[in-house]
Design an enzyme around this catalytic site. Structure first.
Site, PDB file in Angstrom:
ATOM      1  N   ALA A 194       0.832  -1.204   0.000  1.00 45.09           N
ATOM      2  CA  ALA A 194       0.000   0.000   0.000  1.00 45.09           C
ATOM      3  C   ALA A 194       0.865   1.252   0.000  1.00 45.09           C
ATOM      4  O   ALA A 194       0.579   2.222  -0.714  1.00 45.09           O
ATOM      5  CB  ALA A 194      -0.939  -0.009   1.210  1.00 45.09           C
ATOM      6  N   ASP A 195       1.928   1.248   0.784  1.00 46.52           N
ATOM      7  CA  ASP A 195       2.825   2.405   0.837  1.00 46.52           C
ATOM      8  C   ASP A 195       3.495   2.659  -0.508  1.00 46.52           C
ATOM      9  O   ASP A 195       3.622   3.804  -0.944  1.00 46.52           O
ATOM     10  CB  ASP A 195       3.900   2.174   1.897  1.00 46.52           C
ATOM     11  CG  ASP A 195       3.364   2.238   3.308  1.00 46.52           C
ATOM     12  OD1 ASP A 195       3.598   3.252   3.974  1.00 46.52           O
ATOM     13  OD2 ASP A 195       2.708   1.271   3.736  1.00 46.52           O
ATOM     14  N   SER A 196       3.937   1.587  -1.143  1.00 50.46           N
ATOM     15  CA  SER A 196       4.669   1.741  -2.402  1.00 50.46           C
ATOM     16  C   SER A 196       3.775   2.287  -3.504  1.00 50.46           C
ATOM     17  O   SER A 196       4.171   3.181  -4.257  1.00 50.46           O
ATOM     18  CB  SER A 196       5.270   0.398  -2.821  1.00 50.46           C
ATOM     19  OG  SER A 196       6.197  -0.053  -1.860  1.00 50.46           O
ATOM     20  N   GLY A 218       3.187   5.924  -2.863  1.00 54.32           N
ATOM     21  CA  GLY A 218       4.356   6.724  -3.215  1.00 54.32           C
ATOM     22  C   GLY A 218       4.468   6.958  -4.706  1.00 54.32           C
ATOM     23  O   GLY A 218       4.764   8.074  -5.158  1.00 54.32           O
TER      24      GLY A 218
END
Length: 415
Positions: free
Chosen positions: A174-176, A179
Site C-alpha cells: 500500500a505504501d509503495s 508513493g
C-alpha cells in the site's frame, strides 16, 4: 558478480531546480520523494531528533532501508515543537516547490502549519498530505498503517488459498503504490504551476485509494455476477493454465498461458496435443473451470525436470514460463547483472551496498544515484545558512534544542 558503480555527485537530472521538503516517515513518503530525487530534485528530509523511523529498520545493525530509500537526499534535523524551528521551516518553505507530510490528519494544523499557512508563504507550493485513509471521511483519524489498508481494500480477501486464511503482502504494498501515485501527482501539479501559470495546491494522498485503484474492476464484476472473487492461490480467475509448479530440484517455475495459441502450445510441448480438442480444456473458460485437473497434468510434467531444465525446455517451445527466484538467484542472474537492475555502490558499513537501479529508464535524461543516504542533520548548516542562520545563530539554535545534529536514530519498531 554485481557490477561496481560509484556515486555521481553534481550530475544534473530533468528535475534539477525542484526543491522538496519531506517531513514524512516510512515507505510511502520516501518512495514518493525518492522518485523525484533520483531524477534530480533536491529532496530535503526534515527529521526530528529520533530521525525518520526507517533509520530503525535494520539488518545486523545496518540501516538497510534508510540507505536505499534516502539515497540522493539531504537531512535537516529540527525540533518542530519549538517555535524557532517552525519558523525556520517556514523560511525553507518560501524557497521550496513541494512539501510532503505524513502526519495523522489535523496534526499539521495543530502545529500551526496548515496548508493555508504554507500557501500564504509560498503560493506556488505543492502540498502532499499522506495518510492511511484521507483527510476526510469517517476513518480519517484511524492509524494509517499499510497493513490495515491492505486488509480493508479487498486485496487480502482474494490473496492466498481458498482453504486458508487471507494473506497480507510480505512487502510495503500500500505504501509503495501510494508513493508512486504521489510522485505522478506532484509532477502533474508542478506542470500546472510551471507551464499553465497556475497556483499551488494540496494533494490528498491516502494509502487506500491507490491500492484499491490497482485491484481493478472488482466492484463491477461483483455487481454483474453477484459473486465475490475467491482465493485461488497462484491460479487466475480470468485465464488458464496459470500457476506456480514445483520442479524436480524443489524449486518452482511460473507458467502463464493466457491466450488460446499459448495454451495449445503448452499442450503440444508436453506431448498432450489431445488436450487441444478436449472439451474440458478447449476454450479459456473451459480451462478456468477445470483448472485443478489441468494443473495436475502440467505439474506432473514439470516435476520430471529441474527448474533450469524446465525453463530451457519451455523456452525452446516458445511457451511463456519463467523461474521463481529468491534473492540468492537474483544476485547471480546474468540479466539482473548486465542491465544493472541491481549494482554495488560504495558503503561505509558494508563496503559495497547492493542498490536498485533508477526506475523508469529514460534515454535522454536518465535518473542517477548521486549521493548516499545522509546522516541525521548532515545538511543543517548548509541549508539553514540560506535562510540567514550564521554560525553564532546556529550554535544558539543547537544549544536550545531547536536544531539537532547527529542524534541516534529511534530504536522503536513500527509498522
Amino acid at each position: 558478480m554485481l557490477k561496481k558503480r560509484d556515486y555521481t555527485p553534481g550530475k544534473r537530472g530533468p528535475l534539477d531546480g525542484v526543491r522538496v521538503l519531506d517531513l514524512t516517515r516510512l515507505v510511502a513518503g520516501n518512495t514518493l520523494t525518492g522518485v523525484l530525487a533520483d531524477f534530480g530534485a533536491e529532496v530535503i528530509k526534515v527529521e526530528p531528533e529520533a530521525g525518520d523511523t526507517l533509520r530503525a529498520w535494520k539488518a545486523k545493525d545496518v540501516e538497510v532501508n534508510w540507505k536505499l530509500y534516502a539515497r540522493n537526499k539531504k537531512s535537516v534535523a529540527l525540533e518542530l515543537r519549538k517555535p524557532e524551528a517552525r519558523e525556520l521551516l517556514l523560511k525553507l518553505i518560501e524557497k521550496a516547490d513541494v512539501f510532503v507530510e505524513s502526519f495523522r490528519p489535523d496534526t499539521l494544523e495543530k502545529m500551526g502549519l496548515a496548508p493555508a499557512t504554507l500557501l500564504a508563504r509560498n503560493p506556488k507550493l505543492v502540498v502532499v498530505r499522506i495518510s492511511g485513509w484521507g483527510q476526510t471521511g469517517p476513518y480519517r483519524r484511524r492509524p494509517g498503517f499499510g497493513t490495515l489498508v491492505e486488509g480493508i481494500s479487498g486485496f487480502a480477501s482474494f490473496n492466498g488459498f481458498a482453504d486458508r486464511e487471507p494473506v497480507l503482502p510480505p512487502m510495503y504494498m500500500a505504501d509503495s503504490y501510494a508513493g508512486l501515485y504521489g510522485a505522478a501527482g506532484v509532477l502533474i501539479a508542478l506542470r500546472e504551476v510551471e507551464v499553465n501559470g497556475g497556483k499551488g495546491q494540496v494533494i490528498d494522498l491516502p494509502l487506500l485509494d491507490p491500492l484499491f485503484n490497482v485491484l481493478g474492476p472488482q466492484a463491477a464484476s461483483y455487481r454483474l455476477t453477484g459473486e465475490v472473487k475467491p482465493r485461488t492461490g497462484s491460479r487466475s480467475t480470468n485465464s488458464g493454465p496459470r500457476n506456480a509448479y514445483k520442479t524436480r530440484d524443489g524449486k518452482y517455475v511460473a507458467l502463464s498461458a493466457s491466450t488460446q495459441k499459448m495454451a495449445e502450445r503448452v499442450f503440444a510441448s508436453i506431448g498432450r496435443a489431445d488436450l487441444i480438442d478436449d472439451p474440458r480444456y478447449k476454450t479459456n473458460a473451459d480451462r478456468v473451470r477445470n483448472a485443478e485437473e489441468l494443473d495436475k497434468i502440467i505439474a506432473a510434467f514439470v516435476a520430471t525436470k529441474t527448474q533450469a531444465e524446465n525453463v530451457a525446455f519451455f523456452e525452446r517451445a516458445e511457451v511463456t514460463i519463467g523461474p521463481i527466484y529468491d534473492i540468492t538467484q537474483i544476485l547471480e542472474d546474468p540479466h539482473f547483472i548486465d542491465r544493472e537492475v541491481i549494482a554495488d555502490y560504495p558503503d561505509a558499513d558494508m563496503g559495497a551496498f547492493p542498490m536498485h537501479h533508477v526506475v523508469p529508464r529514460l534515454s535522454a535524461t536518465p535518473g542517477t544515484i548521486r549521493t548516499a543516504a545522509p546522516r541525521l542533520g548532515e545538511h543543517n548548516r548548509e541549508l539553514l545558512r540560506e535562510v540567514g542562520v550564521d554560525d553564532a545563530g546556529y550554535a544558539r539554535l543547537l544549544a536550545e534544542g531547536a536544531v539537532i545534529e547527529g542524534a541516534a536514530a529511534a530504536q522503536e519498531e513500527s509498522e
